[in-house]
Design a protein around this motif. Structure first.
Motif, mmCIF file in Angstrom:
data_model
loop_
_atom_site.group_PDB
_atom_site.id
_atom_site.type_symbol
_atom_site.label_atom_id
_atom_site.label_comp_id
_atom_site.label_asym_id
_atom_site.label_seq_id
_atom_site.Cartn_x
_atom_site.Cartn_y
_atom_site.Cartn_z
ATOM 1 N N CYS A 393 -8.044 6.608 -11.490
ATOM 2 C CA CYS A 393 -6.615 6.728 -10.013
ATOM 3 C C CYS A 393 -5.097 5.646 -11.570
ATOM 4 O O CYS A 393 -5.719 5.092 -12.799
ATOM 5 C CB CYS A 393 -7.091 5.105 -9.807
ATOM 6 N N LEU A 394 -4.317 5.936 -11.292
ATOM 7 C CA LEU A 394 -3.114 5.730 -12.023
ATOM 8 C C LEU A 394 -1.847 5.486 -11.092
ATOM 9 O O LEU A 394 -2.032 5.784 -9.996
ATOM 10 C CB LEU A 394 -2.564 7.437 -13.067
ATOM 11 N N ALA A 395 -1.333 4.824 -11.465
ATOM 12 C CA ALA A 395 0.343 3.983 -11.331
ATOM 13 C C ALA A 395 1.361 3.909 -12.237
ATOM 14 O O ALA A 395 0.734 4.174 -13.333
ATOM 15 C CB ALA A 395 -0.954 2.945 -9.823
ATOM 16 N N ALA A 396 2.065 4.172 -11.806
ATOM 17 C CA ALA A 396 3.781 3.979 -12.479
ATOM 18 C C ALA A 396 4.588 3.376 -12.272
ATOM 19 O O ALA A 396 4.920 3.584 -10.414
ATOM 20 C CB ALA A 396 3.697 5.554 -12.794
ATOM 21 N N GLU A 397 5.563 2.395 -12.690
ATOM 22 C CA GLU A 397 6.053 1.651 -12.144
ATOM 23 C C GLU A 397 7.960 1.582 -12.817
ATOM 24 O O GLU A 397 6.996 1.936 -14.450
ATOM 25 C CB GLU A 397 6.264 0.565 -12.229
ATOM 26 N N LYS A 398 8.870 1.330 -12.739
ATOM 27 C CA LYS A 398 9.970 2.021 -13.894
ATOM 28 C C LYS A 398 9.976 0.482 -14.613
ATOM 29 O O LYS A 398 9.609 -0.746 -14.094
ATOM 30 C CB LYS A 398 11.323 2.259 -13.082
ATOM 31 N N ASP A 399 9.695 1.325 -16.320
ATOM 32 C CA ASP A 399 10.652 -0.536 -17.397
ATOM 33 C C ASP A 399 12.156 -1.084 -16.859
ATOM 34 O O ASP A 399 11.771 0.336 -17.828
ATOM 35 C CB ASP A 399 9.969 0.624 -18.669
ATOM 36 N N HIS A 400 11.991 -2.149 -16.098
ATOM 37 C CA HIS A 400 12.918 -2.383 -16.661
ATOM 38 C C HIS A 400 13.616 -3.143 -17.199
ATOM 39 O O HIS A 400 14.644 -3.540 -17.791
ATOM 40 C CB HIS A 400 13.206 -3.398 -15.307
ATOM 41 N N GLU A 401 12.754 -3.491 -18.363
ATOM 42 C CA GLU A 401 13.180 -3.372 -20.113
ATOM 43 C C GLU A 401 13.941 -2.719 -20.925
ATOM 44 O O GLU A 401 14.690 -2.648 -21.934
ATOM 45 C CB GLU A 401 11.919 -4.664 -20.141
ATOM 46 N N SER A 402 13.676 -1.248 -20.195
ATOM 47 C CA SER A 402 14.542 0.028 -21.039
ATOM 48 C C SER A 402 15.484 -0.430 -21.134
ATOM 49 O O SER A 402 16.245 -0.421 -20.008
ATOM 50 C CB SER A 402 13.938 0.973 -20.788
ATOM 51 N N SER A 403 15.970 0.070 -21.929
ATOM 52 C CA SER A 403 18.121 0.292 -22.484
ATOM 53 C C SER A 403 17.751 1.815 -21.965
ATOM 54 O O SER A 403 17.089 1.897 -21.086
ATOM 55 C CB SER A 403 17.565 0.790 -23.832
ATOM 56 N N PRO A 404 19.603 1.399 -21.094
ATOM 57 C CA PRO A 404 20.100 2.530 -20.342
ATOM 58 C C PRO A 404 20.395 4.118 -21.532
ATOM 59 O O PRO A 404 19.856 4.792 -19.485
ATOM 60 C CB PRO A 404 21.772 2.017 -20.452
ATOM 61 N N ASN A 405 19.917 4.528 -22.152
ATOM 62 C CA ASN A 405 19.910 5.168 -22.818
ATOM 63 C C ASN A 405 18.573 5.672 -22.836
ATOM 64 O O ASN A 405 17.644 6.766 -23.453
ATOM 65 C CB ASN A 405 20.235 5.304 -24.177
ATOM 66 N N GLU A 406 17.409 5.149 -22.095
ATOM 67 C CA GLU A 406 15.879 5.081 -22.871
ATOM 68 C C GLU A 406 15.716 5.702 -20.700
ATOM 69 O O GLU A 406 15.542 4.409 -20.800
ATOM 70 C CB GLU A 406 15.383 4.546 -23.741
ATOM 71 N N ARG A 407 14.722 6.032 -20.078
ATOM 72 C CA ARG A 407 13.934 6.601 -18.910
ATOM 73 C C ARG A 407 12.059 5.736 -19.626
ATOM 74 O O ARG A 407 11.790 6.952 -20.023
ATOM 75 C CB ARG A 407 13.979 7.418 -18.733
ATOM 76 N N ARG A 408 12.083 4.925 -19.229
ATOM 77 C CA ARG A 408 10.859 4.233 -19.645
ATOM 78 C C ARG A 408 9.958 3.854 -18.832
ATOM 79 O O ARG A 408 10.874 3.407 -18.136
ATOM 80 C CB ARG A 408 10.767 2.837 -20.894
ATOM 81 N N TRP A 409 8.568 4.034 -18.369
ATOM 82 C CA TRP A 409 7.957 4.005 -17.116
ATOM 83 C C TRP A 409 6.509 2.734 -17.959
ATOM 84 O O TRP A 409 6.152 3.098 -19.723
ATOM 85 C CB TRP A 409 7.136 4.916 -16.550
ATOM 86 N N ILE A 410 6.343 2.242 -16.915
ATOM 87 C CA ILE A 410 5.063 1.164 -17.460
ATOM 88 C C ILE A 410 4.217 1.853 -16.215
ATOM 89 O O ILE A 410 3.900 1.990 -15.212
ATOM 90 C CB ILE A 410 5.123 0.061 -16.387
ATOM 91 N N LEU A 411 2.567 2.619 -16.887
ATOM 92 C CA LEU A 411 1.792 3.011 -16.493
ATOM 93 C C LEU A 411 1.017 2.588 -16.058
ATOM 94 O O LEU A 411 0.158 1.670 -17.076
ATOM 95 C CB LEU A 411 1.680 4.224 -17.191
ATOM 96 N N TYR A 412 -0.556 2.152 -14.926
ATOM 97 C CA TYR A 412 -1.439 1.187 -14.931
ATOM 98 C C TYR A 412 -2.628 2.127 -14.833
ATOM 99 O O TYR A 412 -2.139 3.657 -13.610
ATOM 100 C CB TYR A 412 -1.122 0.704 -13.686
ATOM 101 N N SER A 413 -3.820 2.329 -15.608
ATOM 102 C CA SER A 413 -5.146 3.621 -15.611
ATOM 103 C C SER A 413 -6.100 2.341 -15.103
ATOM 104 O O SER A 413 -6.644 1.617 -15.666
ATOM 105 C CB SER A 413 -5.104 4.202 -16.782
ATOM 106 N N GLY A 414 -6.959 2.584 -13.964
ATOM 107 C CA GLY A 414 -8.524 2.183 -13.484
ATOM 108 C C GLY A 414 -9.114 2.961 -14.245
ATOM 109 O O GLY A 414 -9.249 4.608 -13.597
ATOM 110 N N SER A 415 -10.180 2.754 -14.390
ATOM 111 C CA SER A 415 -11.518 3.191 -14.823
ATOM 112 C C SER A 415 -11.994 2.610 -14.485
ATOM 113 O O SER A 415 -12.808 1.467 -13.785
ATOM 114 C CB SER A 415 -11.713 3.144 -16.527
#
Length: 468
Positions: A393-415
């Protein structure tokens, strides 16, 4: 060709195995086990001294290459990064941040909301994590947790016993979750169980009432406006629930085999994927106080089971993963024409999730491919390796620490290795020139199957039919 069938995973004292209902080489169908007896549990505190938080590595390598000893299911959970031989300038910024490990069961479901992460396992416990630290959790003793979705302060969990349980976050203490209901409700079960017309055959010599799943729930999905909850099941149906009053509005016999995945898109469209090898499109129409879903189109028909379905945030692209390790996609702007195939895995796709322009695919080969949509094509940005078992399983949330010029995500993976890993993924990462993870290339299969004339789906019973 993979042979359809199911095999229950096994375990014994002192060892762990990475099988769910099929072996690693037979992930053709995500079913089927006996249902345990119903015995709901209450709120409890899940803090335990046995919990482990594995700290992230300081290596800049995007891969976590581990030795054969560390790959062993008998080994303790550790994260080891070995520097890549490539030039540092070519390294992807997509990195493993850390791992949450709790030795209590395989991870079957994930859901993220803000700084909260919910995890479900075959231990029947729903764990809650906040900023990588465990919150008090909650449990239900009536079946392992197959699916989790969140709507504000309400959490819905789908279980092996075919029931959906509803939980609320306390307004006084956000660390407390209490069970406030079960779908179907006891009232509906009591009022309708005596009517023989409410029963239908779910499998040979077994009948079930139309408003209750006769087998394990495989997936949950919320409508765009969060008015309706959709549940799919191994009983070959999907059901529609109105969230405001917890009523089952409709039950649709949608496939010839287990429905492994369901996702609600925009404009009333619903997509389902099944072990019968098909992906279908359904159109929702409101009729009075209820709903009615009409079959619209079959996007895919193949021998291999469809194991996961996802849509991008704008609902313009539909993805499906299969037991053959391929990801197919269709473009709604081109009238649901087939856009291509993503080849990045050696074994079955077990889960898909989208975030921004990215698609994440988790597989039985223990890897996660990060795909980015660029125009009409996709490129592979990273191959995330670190799990010692199939990625379930997977889930993703926006990384709020990313800079305005970069779109980053925090991905969670369950195994099935009993761990949850956290990854930081950037949409600006350079494409990965990896020999096994080529960008999509349309194949010789038809662009799409002919659209069928819309007609009412086979419905076991509609709420309007039994109002009296």
């Amino acid at each position: 060709m993979l042979k359809k069938g199911s095999k229950r995973g096994s375990s014994s004292t002192g060892r762990r195995t990475f099988y769910e209902e099929s072996s690693l080489h037979k992930f053709n169908r995500i079913k089927k086990t006996n249902l345990p007896a119903d015995d709901d549990g209450d709120f409890f505190n899940t803090r335990n001294s046995q919990d482990q938080v594995v700290t992230p590595s300081n290596s800049s390598s995007p891969y976590n290459i581990v030795s054969p000893v560390e790959k062993s299911p008998w080994s303790s959970q550790r994260i080891t990064n070995i520097p890549s031989e490539d030039n540092d300038d070519n390294l992807s910024p997509n990195v493993l941040m850390g791992s949450l490990v709790r030795e209590e069961g395989h991870i079957y479901s994930l859901a993220a909301s803000g700084d909260l992460l919910y995890t479900g396992s075959d231990s029947k416990n729903i764990r809650v994590w906040k900023n990588q630290k465990e919150f008090p959790g909650f449990k239900s003793n009536s079946g392992l947790v197959k699916a989790i979705v969140i709507s504000g302060a309400t959490i819905f969990t789908g279980h092996q016993d075919g029931k959906i349980r509803v939980w609320k976050v306390s307004s006084k203490d956000p660390s407390i979750h209490k069970r406030v209901g079960t779908l179907p409700t006891m009232r509906d079960c009591f009022n309708n169980s005596m009517k023989t017309s409410n029963y239908f055959e779910v499998k040979r010599h077994k009948n079930a009432v139309w408003y209750k799943h006769g087998d394990a729930i495989s997936c949950l999905s919320l409508s765009e406006d969060k008015t309706f909850l959709y549940s799919s099941s191994w009983d070959k149906t999907f059901k529609v629930w109105r969230i405001s009053n917890s009523r089952c509005l409709e039950s649709v016999i949608s496939h010839d085999d287990a429905v492994n995945s369901i996702v609600a898109g925009n404009d009333g469209l619903v997509f389902t994927g099944s072990a019968d090898g098909t992906v279908k499109v359904w159109r929702r129409e409101l009729q009075g106080t209820g709903t009615k879903h009409f079959f619209s189109q079959t996007l895919l028909k193949q021998e291999c089971a469809v194991t996961a379905v996802a849509v991008n945030p704008n609902a313009t692209v539909v993805y499906c993963g299969s037991s053959d390790g391929l990801v197919n996609f269709w473009e709604r702007e081109k009238h649901m024409s087939h856009g291509g195939v993503l080849r990045g895995h050696k074994l079955a796709i077990l889960c898909l999730v989208t975030a921004g322009s990215l698609l994440f695919s988790g597989s039985a080969d223990m890897g996660i491919c990060v795909w980015r949509r660029m125009g009409n094509d996709h490129v592979c940005l990273s191959l995330l390796a670190g799990h010692n078992g199939p990625v379930k399983c997977l889930a993703a949330e926006k990384d709020h620490e990313s800079s305005p010029n970069e779109r980053r995500w925090i991905l969670y993976s369950g195994s099935l290795d009993k761990s949850v890993k956290m990854w930081r993924v950037s949409e600006n990462a350079p494409p990965l020139a990896w020999r096994g993870c080529a960008s999509s290339a349309p194949t010789s299969i038809p662009s799409s199957l002919p659209a069928a004339t819309s007609f009412p789906a086979q419905i076991t019973r509609n709420i309007n039919d039994i109002r009296n």
